[in-house]
Design an enzyme around this catalytic site. Structure first.
Site, PDB file in Angstrom:
ATOM      1  N   THR A  22       0.830  -1.213   0.000  1.00 35.91           N
ATOM      2  CA  THR A  22       0.000   0.000   0.000  1.00 35.91           C
ATOM      3  C   THR A  22       0.867   1.267   0.000  1.00 35.91           C
ATOM      4  O   THR A  22       0.686   2.158  -0.838  1.00 35.91           O
ATOM      5  CB  THR A  22      -0.915  -0.006   1.252  1.00 35.91           C
ATOM      6  OG1 THR A  22      -1.603  -1.249   1.278  1.00 35.91           O
ATOM      7  CG2 THR A  22      -1.898   1.129   1.249  1.00 35.91           C
TER       8      THR A  22
ATOM      9  N   LYS B 105       6.185   1.508  12.586  1.00 37.34           N
ATOM     10  CA  LYS B 105       6.187   1.824  14.033  1.00 37.34           C
ATOM     11  C   LYS B 105       6.660   0.634  14.852  1.00 37.34           C
ATOM     12  O   LYS B 105       7.319   0.801  15.876  1.00 37.34           O
ATOM     13  CB  LYS B 105       4.809   2.286  14.507  1.00 37.34           C
ATOM     14  CG  LYS B 105       3.743   1.204  14.521  1.00 37.34           C
ATOM     15  CD  LYS B 105       2.469   1.659  13.906  1.00 37.34           C
ATOM     16  CE  LYS B 105       1.971   0.598  12.965  1.00 37.34           C
ATOM     17  NZ  LYS B 105       1.118   0.994  11.923  1.00 37.34           N
TER      18      LYS B 105
ATOM     19  N   GLU C 217       8.853   9.623  10.291  1.00 33.18           N
ATOM     20  CA  GLU C 217       7.645  10.449  10.448  1.00 33.18           C
ATOM     21  C   GLU C 217       6.358   9.654  10.207  1.00 33.18           C
ATOM     22  O   GLU C 217       5.372   9.793  10.926  1.00 33.18           O
ATOM     23  CB  GLU C 217       7.711  11.618   9.450  1.00 33.18           C
ATOM     24  CG  GLU C 217       6.536  12.559   9.488  1.00 33.18           C
ATOM     25  CD  GLU C 217       6.448  13.298  10.817  1.00 33.18           C
ATOM     26  OE1 GLU C 217       7.290  14.154  11.064  1.00 33.18           O
ATOM     27  OE2 GLU C 217       5.513  13.005  11.596  1.00 33.18           O
TER      28      GLU C 217
ATOM     29  N   VAL D  33       4.010   7.350  12.831  1.00 36.64           N
ATOM     30  CA  VAL D  33       3.027   7.841  13.814  1.00 36.64           C
ATOM     31  C   VAL D  33       2.028   8.756  13.110  1.00 36.64           C
ATOM     32  O   VAL D  33       2.424   9.732  12.477  1.00 36.64           O
ATOM     33  CB  VAL D  33       3.716   8.647  14.943  1.00 36.64           C
ATOM     34  CG1 VAL D  33       2.693   9.139  15.948  1.00 36.64           C
ATOM     35  CG2 VAL D  33       4.783   7.828  15.630  1.00 36.64           C
TER      36      VAL D  33
ATOM     37  N   ILE E 186      -0.074  13.162   9.420  1.00 36.52           N
ATOM     38  CA  ILE E 186       0.118  14.325  10.306  1.00 36.52           C
ATOM     39  C   ILE E 186       1.617  14.465  10.607  1.00 36.52           C
ATOM     40  O   ILE E 186       2.233  13.519  11.107  1.00 36.52           O
ATOM     41  CB  ILE E 186      -0.661  14.162  11.632  1.00 36.52           C
ATOM     42  CG1 ILE E 186      -2.152  13.929  11.347  1.00 36.52           C
ATOM     43  CG2 ILE E 186      -0.461  15.366  12.534  1.00 36.52           C
ATOM     44  CD1 ILE E 186      -2.985  13.613  12.591  1.00 36.52           C
TER      45      ILE E 186
ATOM     46  N   GLU F 242      -7.645  -4.828   9.619  1.00 38.67           N
ATOM     47  CA  GLU F 242      -6.972  -6.024   9.100  1.00 38.67           C
ATOM     48  C   GLU F 242      -7.824  -7.262   9.426  1.00 38.67           C
ATOM     49  O   GLU F 242      -8.678  -7.210  10.310  1.00 38.67           O
ATOM     50  CB  GLU F 242      -5.638  -6.220   9.837  1.00 38.67           C
ATOM     51  CG  GLU F 242      -4.742  -5.013   9.847  1.00 38.67           C
ATOM     52  CD  GLU F 242      -3.747  -5.026   8.715  1.00 38.67           C
ATOM     53  OE1 GLU F 242      -3.483  -6.111   8.178  1.00 38.67           O
ATOM     54  OE2 GLU F 242      -3.254  -3.947   8.366  1.00 38.67           O
TER      55      GLU F 242
ATOM     56  N   ASP G 165      -1.020  -1.182  18.775  1.00 31.52           N
ATOM     57  CA  ASP G 165      -0.558  -0.262  17.735  1.00 31.52           C
ATOM     58  C   ASP G 165      -0.406   1.155  18.309  1.00 31.52           C
ATOM     59  O   ASP G 165       0.618   1.815  18.115  1.00 31.52           O
ATOM     60  CB  ASP G 165      -1.577  -0.288  16.581  1.00 31.52           C
ATOM     61  CG  ASP G 165      -1.373   0.793  15.561  1.00 31.52           C
ATOM     62  OD1 ASP G 165      -0.651   0.543  14.581  1.00 31.52           O
ATOM     63  OD2 ASP G 165      -1.935   1.907  15.724  1.00 31.52           O
TER      64      ASP G 165
ATOM     65  N   LYS H 136       2.989   3.640  18.893  1.00 34.20           N
ATOM     66  CA  LYS H 136       3.075   5.028  18.407  1.00 34.20           C
ATOM     67  C   LYS H 136       3.321   5.985  19.575  1.00 34.20           C
ATOM     68  O   LYS H 136       4.096   6.942  19.455  1.00 34.20           O
ATOM     69  CB  LYS H 136       1.781   5.411  17.682  1.00 34.20           C
ATOM     70  CG  LYS H 136       1.595   4.676  16.363  1.00 34.20           C
ATOM     71  CD  LYS H 136       0.196   4.874  15.842  1.00 34.20           C
ATOM     72  CE  LYS H 136       0.004   4.200  14.493  1.00 34.20           C
ATOM     73  NZ  LYS H 136      -1.420   4.130  14.102  1.00 34.20           N
TER      74      LYS H 136
ATOM     75  N   GLY I 244      -3.477   5.234   5.029  1.00 32.86           N
ATOM     76  CA  GLY I 244      -3.831   5.391   3.621  1.00 32.86           C
ATOM     77  C   GLY I 244      -2.576   5.588   2.781  1.00 32.86           C
ATOM     78  O   GLY I 244      -1.581   6.137   3.251  1.00 32.86           O
TER      79      GLY I 244
HETATM   80  N1  LIG Z   1      -1.173   1.015   5.299  1.00 32.07           N
HETATM   81  C1  LIG Z   1      -1.174   2.159   5.983  1.00 32.07           C
HETATM   82  O1  LIG Z   1      -2.120   2.962   5.889  1.00 32.07           O
HETATM   83  C2  LIG Z   1       0.010   2.544   6.829  1.00 32.07           C
HETATM   84  C3  LIG Z   1       0.004   3.784   7.513  1.00 32.07           C
HETATM   85  C4  LIG Z   1       1.117   4.152   8.275  1.00 32.07           C
HETATM   86  C5  LIG Z   1       2.198   3.286   8.357  1.00 32.07           C
HETATM   87  N2  LIG Z   1       2.167   2.097   7.694  1.00 32.07           N
HETATM   88  C6  LIG Z   1       3.338   1.225   7.805  1.00 32.07           C
HETATM   89  O2  LIG Z   1       3.953   1.137   6.523  1.00 32.07           O
HETATM   90  C7  LIG Z   1       4.570  -0.144   6.386  1.00 32.07           C
HETATM   91  C8  LIG Z   1       4.051  -0.816   5.123  1.00 32.07           C
HETATM   92  O3  LIG Z   1       2.645  -0.980   5.248  1.00 32.07           O
HETATM   93  P1  LIG Z   1       1.735  -1.374   4.005  1.00 32.07           P
HETATM   94  O4  LIG Z   1       0.336  -1.076   4.428  1.00 32.07           O
HETATM   95  O5  LIG Z   1       2.259  -0.762   2.768  1.00 32.07           O
HETATM   96  O6  LIG Z   1       1.925  -2.955   3.999  1.00 32.07           O
HETATM   97  P2  LIG Z   1       1.561  -3.968   2.818  1.00 32.07           P
HETATM   98  O7  LIG Z   1       0.540  -3.379   1.910  1.00 32.07           O
HETATM   99  O8  LIG Z   1       1.271  -5.268   3.468  1.00 32.07           O
HETATM  100  O9  LIG Z   1       2.917  -4.088   1.984  1.00 32.07           O
HETATM  101  C9  LIG Z   1       4.065  -4.711   2.503  1.00 32.07           C
HETATM  102  C10 LIG Z   1       5.046  -5.005   1.375  1.00 32.07           C
HETATM  103  O10 LIG Z   1       6.160  -5.680   1.956  1.00 32.07           O
HETATM  104  C11 LIG Z   1       6.293  -6.971   1.337  1.00 32.07           C
HETATM  105  N3  LIG Z   1       6.686  -7.969   2.321  1.00 32.07           N
HETATM  106  C12 LIG Z   1       5.994  -8.347   3.422  1.00 32.07           C
HETATM  107  N4  LIG Z   1       6.665  -9.308   4.073  1.00 32.07           N
HETATM  108  C13 LIG Z   1       7.782  -9.542   3.365  1.00 32.07           C
HETATM  109  C14 LIG Z   1       8.872 -10.432   3.520  1.00 32.07           C
HETATM  110  N5  LIG Z   1       8.951 -11.263   4.573  1.00 32.07           N
HETATM  111  N6  LIG Z   1       9.846 -10.420   2.606  1.00 32.07           N
HETATM  112  C15 LIG Z   1       9.793  -9.575   1.555  1.00 32.07           C
HETATM  113  N7  LIG Z   1       8.787  -8.704   1.342  1.00 32.07           N
HETATM  114  C16 LIG Z   1       7.803  -8.687   2.243  1.00 32.07           C
HETATM  115  C17 LIG Z   1       4.927  -7.301   0.763  1.00 32.07           C
HETATM  116  O11 LIG Z   1       5.091  -8.215  -0.277  1.00 32.07           O
HETATM  117  P3  LIG Z   1       3.891  -9.157  -0.773  1.00 32.07           P
HETATM  118  O12 LIG Z   1       2.993  -8.252  -1.536  1.00 32.07           O
HETATM  119  O13 LIG Z   1       4.581 -10.178  -1.581  1.00 32.07           O
HETATM  120  O14 LIG Z   1       3.238  -9.718   0.456  1.00 32.07           O
HETATM  121  C18 LIG Z   1       4.489  -5.921   0.283  1.00 32.07           C
HETATM  122  O15 LIG Z   1       5.121  -5.598  -0.920  1.00 32.07           O
HETATM  123  C19 LIG Z   1       4.244  -0.916   7.674  1.00 32.07           C
HETATM  124  O16 LIG Z   1       5.308  -0.784   8.563  1.00 32.07           O
HETATM  125  C20 LIG Z   1       3.010  -0.190   8.203  1.00 32.07           C
HETATM  126  O17 LIG Z   1       2.888  -0.298   9.615  1.00 32.07           O
HETATM  127  C21 LIG Z   1       1.108   1.710   6.924  1.00 32.07           C
END
Ligand SMILES: NC(=O)c1ccc[n+]([C@@H]2O[C@H](COP(=O)([O-])OP(=O)(O)OC[C@H]3O[C@@H](n4cnc5c(N)ncnc54)[C@H](OP(=O)(O)O)[C@@H]3O)[C@@H](O)[C@H]2O)c1
Length: 423
Positions: free
Chosen positions: A13, A105, A129, A132, A136, A190, A201, A205, A303
């Site tokens: 994402t 985080k 940044e 958390v 923002i 999730e 979570d 943060k 997002g």
């Molecule tokens: N989503 C949000 O709104 C949001 C907001 C703030 C912070 N964050 C943080 O941003 C980070 C990413 O979140 P996201 O929502 O983008 O997660 P995501 O959609 O699940 O994407 C994670 C990516 O990492 C890859 N991945 C996961 N496990 C792996 C492994 N063991 N080896 C290699 N690649 C791996 C996944 O590959 P596959 O596609 O092959 O599984 C995917 O490409 C996290 O730390 C999350 O806490 C997210």
């Protein structure tokens, strides 16, 4: 002008959002930062089977070393998540003298201290940044805006999933399970939502926020007192409404002469207060310092593109080579000391489920009276199976002890609920 070479680990994402902005807004980024940013490589373990969102296949690799060892990459963006592979890749990137930007985080709350030491040794930046409150720019504001006064307290809604669930539940008519199912269908929660709903979570943060706000080493997030929202009943929302309140999951961190008070709990807040009016998946934060009236910030806590914007802001800081405020530099930070909880005084709401019997109210009131806690109000539902007690301000540890005694009364069914009431 030297280009800032960027590598992204993870194409989910947030990874897709960052790649999209980097490739589609190159001109604006150069104008704002005085330096072109070049996306060099994206590590995606199964890119052959993925929708590459219109990006040329040459950007992709399934070997992270192609980023970590590349001379043309000076900043690595970690967007994989979790504390396993992300930890070792971030460690290697810092070891190899690369700046690291992350939205993770869990990684920062768990290994942040050690990774900050490594970044400091290697004279590179580790910025987080986006870890958390999504879009923002709270950490940047803590570092740069509050440069004269002591920050006293931070309070906020740090988990959009919980806020969405709470604001749907208070509409009435749906159970926690029904609302959660809908949130999962809409992508707000999730499949395993317990990390959000049980407050873990938000505790991660809050530990990052407390460290940045008070110039202390990262508190162990597992030591932050925490409770979630899954034990709330529909009756709690009805009782809250009767007294002009709503329930919000709040993270609070306050630095006092006794040390750090920090906690993540559902609390009763004024229905017409700014925090009570936050509905849906929004985040809101209040920062109090010695000079300003509280600064209020709100925005999307998650997002793809909102979170990517926070990542981009950190990339800008890396590219401009700006020094962080010395207050937050590694060597100045003090050890975190948690304040003893018996210093905290609260107005509280205690709800029990009961098997109807004569004399219940008198026995509960007596248990509170023995701890010098006075009752402000009593509510019950129509079927008299749920009773809630509103308490005058008292030390939280006394209230907890009284609730523990009440929980063993023979007419009490299940676990009592204790919420503090915000003025
Ligand atoms: N989503 C949000 O709104 C949001 C907001 C703030 C912070 N964050 C943080 O941003 C980070 C990413 O979140 P996201 O929502 O983008 O997660 P995501 O959609 O699940 O994407 C994670 C990516 O990492 C890859 N991945 C996961 N496990 C792996 C492994 N063991 N080896 C290699 N690649 C791996 C996944 O590959 P596959 O596609 O092959 O599984 C995917 O490409 C996290 O730390 C999350 O806490 C997210």
């Amino acid at each position: 002008m030297k280009e800032a070479g960027i590598g992204i680990l993870g194409f989910g994402t947030i990874g897709q959002g960052v790649a999209r902005i980097l490739t589609q807004r190159a001109n604006v980024i150069q104008l704002r930062n005085g330096r072109p940013f070049t996306l060099e490589k994206i590590y995606c373990r199964n890119f052959q089977d993925k929708d590459l969102k219109g990006l040329p296949v040459e950007y992709f690799t399934n070997n992270p070393k192609e980023l970590l060892n590349a001379d043309n990459i000076d900043t690595v963006v970690e967007l994989i998540g979790g504390t396993e592979i992300a930890y070792s890749l971030v460690q290697q990137a810092l070891q190899n003298g690369k700046n690291v930007v992350t939205a993770n985080k869990a990684l920062i709350a768990t290994h942040g201290e050690e990774l900050l030491v490594l970044a400091n040794e290697k004279k590179v930046k580790l910025l987080f940044e986006a870890s958390v409150a999504g879009s923002i720019p709270i950490l940047r504001i803590l570092r740069e805006h509050f440069c004269a006064g002591e920050i006293l307290k931070i309070t906020g809604i740090l988990n959009g999933t919980c806020n969405y669930l709470l604001s749907e539940l208070e509409k009435g008519g749906s159970t926690f399970e029904q609302v959660l199912k809908e949130a999962q269908r809409l992508g707000y929660a999730e499949a395993d939502s317990s990390f959000d709903t049980e407050g873990y979570d938000a505790a991660q943060k809050l530990s990052i926020l407390a460290s940045c706000a008070f110039g202390i080493r990262l508190p162990d997030w597992k030591e932050i007192p925490r409770s979630g929202i899954s034990e709330l009943l529909l009756d709690d929302f009805v009782f809250a409404e009767r007294i002009g309140k709503r329930i919000r999951l709040l993270g609070k961190a306050e630095m006092t002469e006794h040390g750090l008070f920090a906690g993540v709990h559902p609390r009763l807040v004024g229905a017409n207060s700014e925090i009570g009016k936050v509905v849906g998946a929004e985040n809101m934060l209040f920062i109090e310092d010695e000079f300003e009236s509280p600064l209020r910030l709100s925005g999307s806590g998650a997002g793809s593109l909102p979170t990517a914007m926070s990542v981009l802001a950190d990339l800008g800081e890396c590219a401009r080579g700006k020094d962080s405020s010395p207050f937050f530099s590694f060597h100045r930070r003090k050890e975190c000391v948690f304040a003893p909880r018996n210093q905290i005084k609260k107005e509280a709401y205690v709800r029990i489920q009961i098997q109807d019997q004569v004399g219940i109210v008198a026995r509960v009131a007596d248990a509170f009276a023995k701890k010098n806690i006075s009752l402000l109000g009593i509510f019950h539902n129509q079927s008299h199976t749920t009773i809630a007690f509103l308490l005058y301000e008292a030390p939280i540890t006394d209230i907890e002890e009284a609730v523990e005694i009440i929980s063993h009364f023979d007419f009490v069914v299940g676990k009592p609920l204790l919420l503090s009431v915000e003025s």
